[in-house]
Design a protein around this motif. Structure first.
Motif, PDB file in Angstrom:
ATOM      1  N   VAL A  73       0.839  -1.207   0.000  1.00 24.99           N
ATOM      2  CA  VAL A  73       0.000   0.000   0.000  1.00 24.99           C
ATOM      3  C   VAL A  73       0.872   1.255   0.000  1.00 24.99           C
ATOM      4  CG1 VAL A  73      -1.674   1.349   1.320  1.00 24.99           C
ATOM      5  CG2 VAL A  73      -1.938  -1.134   1.130  1.00 24.99           C
ATOM      6  N   ALA A  74       1.905   1.267   0.856  1.00 26.62           N
ATOM      7  CA  ALA A  74       2.788   2.436   0.931  1.00 26.62           C
ATOM      8  C   ALA A  74       3.517   2.656  -0.390  1.00 26.62           C
ATOM      9  CB  ALA A  74       3.785   2.266   2.068  1.00 26.62           C
ATOM     10  N   SER A  75       3.927   1.581  -1.043  1.00 26.09           N
ATOM     11  CA  SER A  75       4.638   1.699  -2.325  1.00 26.09           C
ATOM     12  C   SER A  75       3.744   2.325  -3.390  1.00 26.09           C
ATOM     13  CB  SER A  75       5.117   0.320  -2.796  1.00 26.09           C
ATOM     14  OG  SER A  75       6.042  -0.232  -1.893  1.00 26.09           O
TER      15      SER A  75
ATOM     16  N   HIS B  68      -5.533  10.619  10.918  1.00 24.87           N
ATOM     17  CA  HIS B  68      -5.665   9.971   9.615  1.00 24.87           C
ATOM     18  C   HIS B  68      -5.296   8.495   9.746  1.00 24.87           C
ATOM     19  CE1 HIS B  68      -5.165   9.144   5.345  1.00 24.87           C
ATOM     20  NE2 HIS B  68      -5.656  10.337   5.063  1.00 24.87           N
ATOM     21  N   ILE B  69      -5.994   7.641   9.014  1.00 25.47           N
ATOM     22  CA  ILE B  69      -5.735   6.202   9.100  1.00 25.47           C
ATOM     23  C   ILE B  69      -4.283   5.878   8.734  1.00 25.47           C
ATOM     24  CG2 ILE B  69      -6.587   5.828   6.741  1.00 25.47           C
ATOM     25  CD1 ILE B  69      -6.737   3.387   9.760  1.00 25.47           C
ATOM     26  N   SER B  70      -3.727   6.647   7.790  1.00 27.43           N
ATOM     27  CA  SER B  70      -2.337   6.416   7.406  1.00 27.43           C
ATOM     28  C   SER B  70      -1.387   6.771   8.549  1.00 27.43           C
ATOM     29  CB  SER B  70      -1.986   7.241   6.161  1.00 27.43           C
ATOM     30  OG  SER B  70      -2.687   6.779   5.038  1.00 27.43           O
ATOM     31  N   PHE B  71      -1.721   7.832   9.290  1.00 27.39           N
ATOM     32  CA  PHE B  71      -0.893   8.224  10.435  1.00 27.39           C
ATOM     33  C   PHE B  71      -0.947   7.156  11.523  1.00 27.39           C
ATOM     34  CE2 PHE B  71      -1.215   9.972  14.768  1.00 27.39           C
ATOM     35  CZ  PHE B  71       0.106  10.352  14.956  1.00 27.39           C
ATOM     36  N   ILE B  72      -2.148   6.666  11.804  1.00 29.03           N
ATOM     37  CA  ILE B  72      -2.306   5.634  12.828  1.00 29.03           C
ATOM     38  C   ILE B  72      -1.533   4.383  12.436  1.00 29.03           C
ATOM     39  CG2 ILE B  72      -3.977   4.122  13.972  1.00 29.03           C
ATOM     40  CD1 ILE B  72      -6.044   6.395  13.600  1.00 29.03           C
ATOM     41  N   THR B  73      -1.631   4.002  11.156  1.00 27.86           N
ATOM     42  CA  THR B  73      -0.928   2.814  10.671  1.00 27.86           C
ATOM     43  C   THR B  73       0.582   3.009  10.731  1.00 27.86           C
ATOM     44  OG1 THR B  73      -2.765   2.335   9.165  1.00 27.86           O
ATOM     45  CG2 THR B  73      -0.661   1.245   8.721  1.00 27.86           C
ATOM     46  N   TRP B  74       1.057   4.174  10.237  1.00 30.90           N
ATOM     47  CA  TRP B  74       2.483   4.479  10.237  1.00 30.90           C
ATOM     48  C   TRP B  74       3.047   4.433  11.656  1.00 30.90           C
ATOM     49  CZ3 TRP B  74       6.333   6.265   6.682  1.00 30.90           C
ATOM     50  CH2 TRP B  74       7.443   6.867   7.270  1.00 30.90           C
TER      51      TRP B  74
ATOM     52  N   LEU C 213      -3.506  11.432   1.327  1.00 30.72           N
ATOM     53  CA  LEU C 213      -3.605   9.987   1.513  1.00 30.72           C
ATOM     54  C   LEU C 213      -2.556   9.367   2.427  1.00 30.72           C
ATOM     55  CD1 LEU C 213      -4.327   8.917  -2.196  1.00 30.72           C
ATOM     56  CD2 LEU C 213      -5.974   9.383  -0.368  1.00 30.72           C
ATOM     57  N   PHE C 214      -1.478  10.089   2.706  1.00 32.81           N
ATOM     58  CA  PHE C 214      -0.391   9.467   3.459  1.00 32.81           C
ATOM     59  C   PHE C 214      -0.327  10.021   4.886  1.00 32.81           C
ATOM     60  CE2 PHE C 214       4.182   8.242   4.082  1.00 32.81           C
ATOM     61  CZ  PHE C 214       3.981   6.882   3.912  1.00 32.81           C
TER      62      PHE C 214
END
Length: 274
Positions: free
Chosen positions: A22-24, A103-109, A37-38
């Motif tokens: 997903v990150a790629s 943000h979901i990306s922040f939580i995941t990161w 998005l990130f």
């Protein structure tokens, strides 16, 4: 089983791969959308693509971990992952205000980089001594001069990366493209990856112990060179720096291809491998 990849190691690899995919996609294919998005806004796009290249190499590496027949085939890639993930975790804490809170990306990161270094370290320590230090059938012993040269190159990359991470202001005004303190630290973390691998060449001459890891490095380098072409408009740094970076990266890719081909030609057809 001796020299086996433990189940826990494969599980960690399987969990990590989807996040890398997903990150790629977000960073390499959609580098101008990181603001929406990130986990944090990355500018210019070349910085986003550069990090994406590290993740693409990671996809290849962890994919090989899932299929590896022997632990020593992937063993030396794990210290590099631990260092890289640890540095990004530290960078996250140092630049907390740059991230998109909630943000979901922040939580995941944040979850990944505050847990992955420990998870990867745990499976590495548990698996590390499973390597009996014996070559595969038909394995190739890399000559000492080649190993020493690659170790020197790796050490230079490691020192450069750690220095850039510790003192990011060194690159904010003298890099091939525009960097912030956070992206400078990210670039520094990426530069440690080959160094953390290549130094192990000083203690292990088995080509089988580096073959799959060098594949991942080749994949990453190939995408980096392509990124330089795609996002060449972002190369606005001092001309000597831009030229040195391009020559260094293209030269590294060609040298790694030549080294890989050299070792493969000397590997017996009956060699155990992937």
């Amino acid at each position: 089983m001796t020299d086996a990849v433990r189940t826990a190691t494969r599980v960690v690899a399987a969990v990590i791969i989807p996040f890398l995919v997903v990150a790629s996609v977000l960073l390499y294919l959609l580098p101008t959308t990181t603001g929406e998005l990130f986990a944090w806004t990355i500018e210019p796009r070349l910085s986003a693509m550069f990090l994406g290249c590290a993740y693409i190499g990671g996809i290849w590496f962890f994919g090989r971990v899932l299929r590896a027949r022997r632990w020593h085939h992937v063993k030396y890639g794990f210290p590099a992952v631990i260092l890289f993930a640890s540095l990004l975790g530290i960078a996250t804490l140092l630049h907390w205000d740059r991230f998109h809170f909630g943000h979901i990306s922040f939580i995941t990161w944040t979850t990944l980089y505050l847990t992955t270094p420990f998870a990867v370290l745990a499976v590495t320590l548990r698996n590390w001594d499973a390597d009996p230090a014996t070559p595969d059938r038909g394995d190739f012993a890399i000559p000492l001069p080649a190993r020493a040269l690659l170790a020197v190159v790796g050490a230079a990359s490691l020192v450069c990366g750690l220095t850039l991470f510790a003192v990011p202001t060194l690159a904010t005004e003298a890099w091939a493209w525009s960097l912030t303190p956070l992206t400078a630290r990210v670039v520094g973390a990426i530069l440690t990856l080959p160094g953390a691998v290549n130094l192990f060449l000083l203690r292990d001459a088995r080509w089988s112990a580096f073959r799959l890891i060098f594949q991942a490095q080749l994949v990453s380098l190939g995408f980096i060179v392509l990124a330089l072409v795609i996002a060449r408009a972002d190369l606005v740094g001092p001309r000597p720096v831009v030229a040195a970076l391009i020559v260094g990266l293209v030269g590294s890719l060609l040298a790694y291809v030549a080294f890989y081909a050299y070792c493969e030609r000397r590997r017996a057809p009956s060699a155990v491998g992937e």
